[in-house]
Scaffold this motif. Structure first.
Motif, short mmCIF file in Angstrom:
data_model
loop_
_atom_site.label_atom_id
_atom_site.label_comp_id
_atom_site.label_asym_id
_atom_site.label_seq_id
_atom_site.Cartn_x
_atom_site.Cartn_y
_atom_site.Cartn_z
N SER A 205 0.83 -1.16 -0.15
CA SER A 205 -0.08 -0.08 0.07
C SER A 205 0.81 1.38 0.10
N LEU A 206 2.01 1.28 0.51
CA LEU A 206 3.00 2.49 0.54
C LEU A 206 3.55 2.43 -0.59
N LEU A 207 3.97 1.54 -1.32
CA LEU A 207 4.56 1.71 -2.66
C LEU A 207 3.62 2.16 -3.58
N ALA A 208 2.16 1.72 -3.43
CA ALA A 208 1.20 2.09 -4.32
C ALA A 208 0.81 3.74 -4.13
N GLU A 209 1.33 4.13 -3.07
CA GLU A 209 0.96 5.74 -2.37
C GLU A 209 1.82 6.64 -3.20
N LEU A 267 9.80 2.56 5.66
CA LEU A 267 8.74 3.17 6.35
C LEU A 267 7.50 2.06 7.07
N THR A 268 7.69 0.77 6.55
CA THR A 268 6.97 -0.21 7.09
C THR A 268 7.49 -0.68 8.56
N ALA A 269 8.79 -0.60 8.67
CA ALA A 269 9.44 -0.81 9.95
C ALA A 269 9.10 0.09 10.98
N ALA A 270 8.72 1.28 10.72
CA ALA A 270 8.44 2.36 11.54
C ALA A 270 7.13 2.22 11.99
N GLY A 271 6.33 1.97 10.93
CA GLY A 271 4.90 1.67 11.25
C GLY A 271 4.71 0.57 12.18
#
Length: 283
Positions: A205-209, A267-271
């Protein structure tokens, strides 16, 4: 999990365990020179720096120590960007896991923190070339050689990272109150299933954003845009839930092409850390 350092280390482990994570190392895929076990070892090595952050040591000191420990494994740079997000988040956690508290932590960074940030580049190859003779004085490729210019200009770490926006989305988090990191945490909490698999879904989802800024740096903006658009097509079709085969094919294609959306993994790790710290996901 007794404290923020525990949860930050767990976030690093859960991030690399998530699959499929197109273009990045995960529990099913290695890159030619970077393997799953390198990330596990990097998370273990970073522990001492994360503990310093939890104990209230300056952001720069904790970050440099975390990077130094991460780099002891033989794969090279595994989690530099993730640690640049996690260290201030761990520092903030003692006062409450809120965006305003994170903003306070980065606003209070010092020139010494900025110097530690530049020294961290000397511990590991962060996918940047050696600086040309005419490179700007503050170019991160200079590593510790940039510190005299940092001190001369009186730049704190937040100010240094502001210079990286908009070309670096890890730096962007530092000036937007960790906007996308907190959004990733919300998405992780909203999804069902094993946490590592949710991490893969949120990564997509982040990569799609937004186009991944590491891909743009290494391969150019057009390639980053193509990767982003393919991810968006899969996300629009909700394909992560309906057609894991399509996402796995995407992952294999990126690995074969040597395209690594590493910023999105950071960003995924931070989330993951934020969600663990809030208790909205539990292990």
């Amino acid at each position: 999990m007794n404290g923020p350092a525990d949860r930050a280390q767990l976030a690093l482990l859960l991030e690399v365990a998530g699959t499929p994570k197109p273009g990045n190392v995960d529990r099913d895929r290695d890159l030619p020179d970077l393997r799953f076990e390198h990330f596990l070892a990097g998370a273990i090595g970073a522990r001492a720096g994360l503990e310093l952050a939890e104990a209230g040591e300056p952001v720069g000191v904790a970050f440099e120590r975390a990077v130094e420990g991460m780099a002891t494994q033989r794969g090279g740079n595994t989690q530099f960007g993730a640690l640049l997000l996690l260290v201030p988040l761990v520092c903030a956690a003692a006062q409450g896991m809120t965006r305003s508290q994170c903003e306070s932590v980065v606003a209070e960074t010092s020139v010494s923190d900025a110097a530690s940030f530049y020294r961290a580049f000397d511990h590991v190859d962060v996918a940047v070339d050696d600086p040309p003779p005419d490179a700007p004085a503050l170019d991160v490729r200079r590593g510790a050689d940039a510190i005299p210019a940092v001190r001369e200009r009186g730049l704190d770490l937040q100010s240094v990272l502001e210079l990286g926006v908009p070309d670096d989305d890890v730096a962007r988090e530092w000036v937007t109150g960790f906007e996308r990191s907190f959004a990733a945490a919300d998405r992780l909490a909203d999804r069902d299933g094993p946490i590592a698999d949710r991490a893969g879904s949120v990564y997509l989802s982040l990569l799609a954003e937004r186009p991944d800024t590491l891909v743009a740096t290494r391969h150019g903006e057009s390639v980053a845009a193509d990767v982003h658009e393919r991810a968006a097509t899969l996300a629009d079709r909700n394909a992560f839930e309906r057609d894991l085969t399509a996402v796995a094919d995407f992952a294999d294609d990126l690995v074969a092409a040597g395209i690594n959306p590493g910023t999105t993994a950071d960003l995924t790790a931070a989330g993951l850390f934020i969600a663990l710290e809030r208790g909205s996901i539990t292990v």
